[in-house]
Design an enzyme around this catalytic site. Structure first.
Site, PDB file in Angstrom:
ATOM      1  N   GLU A 207      26.999 -26.097  26.663  1.00 40.28           N
ATOM      2  CA  GLU A 207      27.782 -25.678  25.491  1.00 40.28           C
ATOM      3  C   GLU A 207      29.234 -26.103  25.667  1.00 40.28           C
ATOM      4  O   GLU A 207      29.785 -26.017  26.775  1.00 40.28           O
ATOM      5  CB  GLU A 207      27.663 -24.159  25.364  1.00 40.28           C
ATOM      6  CG  GLU A 207      27.426 -23.664  23.971  1.00 40.28           C
ATOM      7  CD  GLU A 207      26.133 -24.147  23.340  1.00 40.28           C
ATOM      8  OE1 GLU A 207      26.168 -25.203  22.663  1.00 40.28           O
ATOM      9  OE2 GLU A 207      25.112 -23.485  23.491  1.00 40.28           O
ATOM     10  N   HIS A 208      29.843 -26.555  24.607  1.00 35.88           N
ATOM     11  CA  HIS A 208      31.246 -26.994  24.599  1.00 35.88           C
ATOM     12  C   HIS A 208      31.500 -28.137  25.582  1.00 35.88           C
ATOM     13  O   HIS A 208      32.609 -28.304  26.082  1.00 35.88           O
ATOM     14  CB  HIS A 208      32.195 -25.814  24.878  1.00 35.88           C
ATOM     15  CG  HIS A 208      32.184 -24.811  23.759  1.00 35.88           C
ATOM     16  ND1 HIS A 208      32.940 -24.972  22.610  1.00 35.88           N
ATOM     17  CD2 HIS A 208      31.469 -23.675  23.596  1.00 35.88           C
ATOM     18  CE1 HIS A 208      32.700 -23.948  21.800  1.00 35.88           C
ATOM     19  NE2 HIS A 208      31.806 -23.167  22.359  1.00 35.88           N
ATOM     20  N   THR A 209      30.450 -28.871  25.865  1.00 41.56           N
ATOM     21  CA  THR A 209      30.590 -30.040  26.748  1.00 41.56           C
ATOM     22  C   THR A 209      30.714 -31.318  25.917  1.00 41.56           C
ATOM     23  O   THR A 209      31.178 -32.334  26.431  1.00 41.56           O
ATOM     24  CB  THR A 209      29.354 -30.177  27.652  1.00 41.56           C
ATOM     25  OG1 THR A 209      28.204 -30.023  26.826  1.00 41.56           O
ATOM     26  CG2 THR A 209      29.340 -29.119  28.742  1.00 41.56           C
TER      27      THR A 209
ATOM     28  N   GLY B  40      24.401 -20.359  14.228  1.00 43.04           N
ATOM     29  CA  GLY B  40      24.499 -21.101  15.492  1.00 43.04           C
ATOM     30  C   GLY B  40      23.314 -22.020  15.715  1.00 43.04           C
ATOM     31  O   GLY B  40      23.051 -22.448  16.832  1.00 43.04           O
ATOM     32  N   LEU B  41      22.577 -22.317  14.636  1.00 42.40           N
ATOM     33  CA  LEU B  41      21.404 -23.190  14.758  1.00 42.40           C
ATOM     34  C   LEU B  41      21.668 -24.527  14.083  1.00 42.40           C
ATOM     35  O   LEU B  41      20.754 -25.251  13.713  1.00 42.40           O
ATOM     36  CB  LEU B  41      20.175 -22.507  14.140  1.00 42.40           C
ATOM     37  CG  LEU B  41      19.799 -21.165  14.775  1.00 42.40           C
ATOM     38  CD1 LEU B  41      18.655 -20.498  14.024  1.00 42.40           C
ATOM     39  CD2 LEU B  41      19.400 -21.361  16.247  1.00 42.40           C
TER      40      LEU B  41
ATOM     41  N   SER C 217      24.858 -26.902   9.614  1.00 44.61           N
ATOM     42  CA  SER C 217      25.693 -27.975   9.039  1.00 44.61           C
ATOM     43  C   SER C 217      25.131 -29.356   9.319  1.00 44.61           C
ATOM     44  O   SER C 217      25.107 -30.202   8.427  1.00 44.61           O
ATOM     45  CB  SER C 217      27.135 -27.935   9.532  1.00 44.61           C
ATOM     46  OG  SER C 217      27.401 -26.878  10.333  1.00 44.61           O
TER      47      SER C 217
ATOM     48  N   ASP D 198      25.506 -31.666  17.603  1.00 44.59           N
ATOM     49  CA  ASP D 198      24.551 -31.267  16.569  1.00 44.59           C
ATOM     50  C   ASP D 198      23.940 -32.469  15.862  1.00 44.59           C
ATOM     51  O   ASP D 198      22.740 -32.524  15.615  1.00 44.59           O
ATOM     52  CB  ASP D 198      25.248 -30.351  15.544  1.00 44.59           C
ATOM     53  CG  ASP D 198      25.842 -29.126  16.218  1.00 44.59           C
ATOM     54  OD1 ASP D 198      25.400 -28.796  17.337  1.00 44.59           O
ATOM     55  OD2 ASP D 198      26.752 -28.511  15.636  1.00 44.59           O
TER      56      ASP D 198
ATOM     57  N   TYR E  73      36.861 -21.837  17.252  1.00 42.01           N
ATOM     58  CA  TYR E  73      36.352 -23.091  17.813  1.00 42.01           C
ATOM     59  C   TYR E  73      37.456 -24.141  17.964  1.00 42.01           C
ATOM     60  O   TYR E  73      37.609 -24.753  19.019  1.00 42.01           O
ATOM     61  CB  TYR E  73      35.227 -23.617  16.914  1.00 42.01           C
ATOM     62  CG  TYR E  73      34.555 -24.857  17.447  1.00 42.01           C
ATOM     63  CD1 TYR E  73      33.401 -24.760  18.218  1.00 42.01           C
ATOM     64  CD2 TYR E  73      35.071 -26.118  17.191  1.00 42.01           C
ATOM     65  CE1 TYR E  73      32.780 -25.895  18.711  1.00 42.01           C
ATOM     66  CE2 TYR E  73      34.467 -27.247  17.689  1.00 42.01           C
ATOM     67  CZ  TYR E  73      33.318 -27.138  18.443  1.00 42.01           C
ATOM     68  OH  TYR E  73      32.720 -28.267  18.939  1.00 42.01           O
TER      69      TYR E  73
HETATM   70  C1  GLA Z   1      29.121 -26.293  17.677  1.00 42.91           C
HETATM   71  C2  GLA Z   1      29.654 -27.707  17.452  1.00 42.91           C
HETATM   72  C3  GLA Z   1      29.138 -28.663  18.535  1.00 42.91           C
HETATM   73  C4  GLA Z   1      29.338 -28.105  19.941  1.00 42.91           C
HETATM   74  C5  GLA Z   1      28.868 -26.653  20.011  1.00 42.91           C
HETATM   75  C6  GLA Z   1      29.211 -26.009  21.324  1.00 42.91           C
HETATM   76  O1  GLA Z   1      27.749 -26.258  17.457  1.00 42.91           O
HETATM   77  O2  GLA Z   1      29.283 -28.188  16.192  1.00 42.91           O
HETATM   78  O3  GLA Z   1      29.782 -29.923  18.385  1.00 42.91           O
HETATM   79  O4  GLA Z   1      30.654 -28.238  20.369  1.00 42.91           O
HETATM   80  O5  GLA Z   1      29.422 -25.849  18.985  1.00 42.91           O
HETATM   81  O6  GLA Z   1      28.453 -26.580  22.348  1.00 42.91           O
END
Ligand code: GLA
Length: 333
Positions: free
Chosen positions: A14-16, A98-99, A102, A146, A196
């Protein structure tokens, strides 16, 4: 023309993505369907059937607006189709959970618009276009996680993404009788309106201070020298990054308890170092644990959304939890 974009669950990493690291997402069966039909006028009409809302704008003069309308507007401006069209959107994927609703929406829109226009686009390019729309039209500084997940994940597999080289590798998601399930925290979130972008900015600042192109390339010793909160943000990125290949190895070796431990460690880092959890998310993690999840963590950007739990065989999922299995990528129907 009809196209479908799936949601995704990020198993770990996550957030990588905007830090040049690794992630291991898989696509799920829930998603968004878009139908595109030609219009005689030089006009684009959009209808979000699930929301009961509409939009209309001239093909050659697309103005910016906030909210779900930004996706179709941004994609039409980016893809420049030759003719007017009517787009209708239907979703069985909850928004803001969170799925990746978008990316499900933007990839389905893009595939439908291109198909109606009689064009094809290479998927990596398409991921970049959809990401640009998210950045420039929707206002979220998100990375490519995503869009790549939704466009490249295959059934039965997770996708190991290296965001520095953009190397993509299918990893068999063999859970050996264990179950992955998501539970909505009940707090809908949008990247653009949550904390974010602030995390993105903090990582950019840490990168600048360290003089590295990607945070994932920094050394733990250098990261420890950063001022707070940047030191703990960057430490999370390095540790989370290392957990991705550890998770892939645990999967390959059938070590599900080890995978569960990594999910717990990821959540602890997201909560204590990256600070993107909330009381509602913690309650959802607790509910998963009480029901017997061996590991559970928040998924996606944080500040709400869903949590993921890994359950051993025979466990009874908590009320509202949804079993998730790896599905195929965005496609024309
Ligand atoms: C959201 C963002 C992704 C990613 C995640 C965290 O889903 O759209 O680009 O940064 O958060 O891993």
């Amino acid at each position: 023309m009809r196209a479908r974009g799936p949601g995704r669950v990020n198993l770990i990493g996550e957030h990588t993505d905007y830090n040049g690291g690794l992630a291991l997402p898989f696509a799920i069966a829930l998603g968004v369907t878009v139908v595109a039909e030609p219009l005689a006028a030089e006009l684009v009409e959009v209808e979000a059937l699930d929301l009961g809302e509409r939009d209309a704008f001239p093909l050659d003069h697309v103005k910016r607006v906030a909210g779900w309308r930004a996706y179709a507007r941004g994609l039409v401006a980016e893809l420049r189709p030759a003719c007017g069209m009517r787009l209708s959107i239907e979703a069985d994927l909850p928004r803001g959970a969170g799925l990746s609703s978008s990316a499900a929406l933007s990839t389905a829109l893009a595939l439908a618009i291109l198909a109606l226009d009689g064009r094809e686009m290479e998927r990596l390019e398409l991921a970049r276009v959809c990401s640009r729309v998210e950045n420039d039209w929707v206002g979220a500084s998100s990375g490519l996680l995503d869009q790549l997940a939704v466009l490249f994940c295959q059934e039965e597999h997770a996708l190991r993404i290296d965001f520095r080289s953009l190397e993509l590798r299918q990893v068999l998601l063999d859970l050996r009788g264990w179950t992955l399930a998501t539970l909505d925290s009940g707090v809908a979130r949008e990247n653009a309106a949550s904390g974010y972008n602030e995390r993105y900015e903090e990582c950019a600042r840490a990168r600048e201070l360290l003089g590295v192109e990607w945070l994932s390339a920094a050394s733990p010793a250098d990261v420890a020298e950063l001022p707070e909160p940047l030191a703990r943000r960057a430490r999370f990125v390095l540790e989370e990054n290392a957990r991705v290949d550890a998770a892939a190895a645990a999967l390959a070796g059938g070590e599900l308890p080890e995978l569960a431990r990594l999910l717990d460690a990821s959540h602890a880092g997201l909560r204590d170092l990256y600070e993107v959890s909330t009381a509602e998310v913690e309650a959802a993690v607790e509910a998963m644990k009480r029901a017997g999840a061996a590991g559970a963590r928040l998924i996606g950007g944080g500040f709400g959304g869903s949590v993921l739990g890994l359950f051993p065989p025979g466990a009874v999922l908590p009320p509202g939890a949804l079993t998730v299995e790896p599905a195929g990528p965005a496609h024309l129907i």
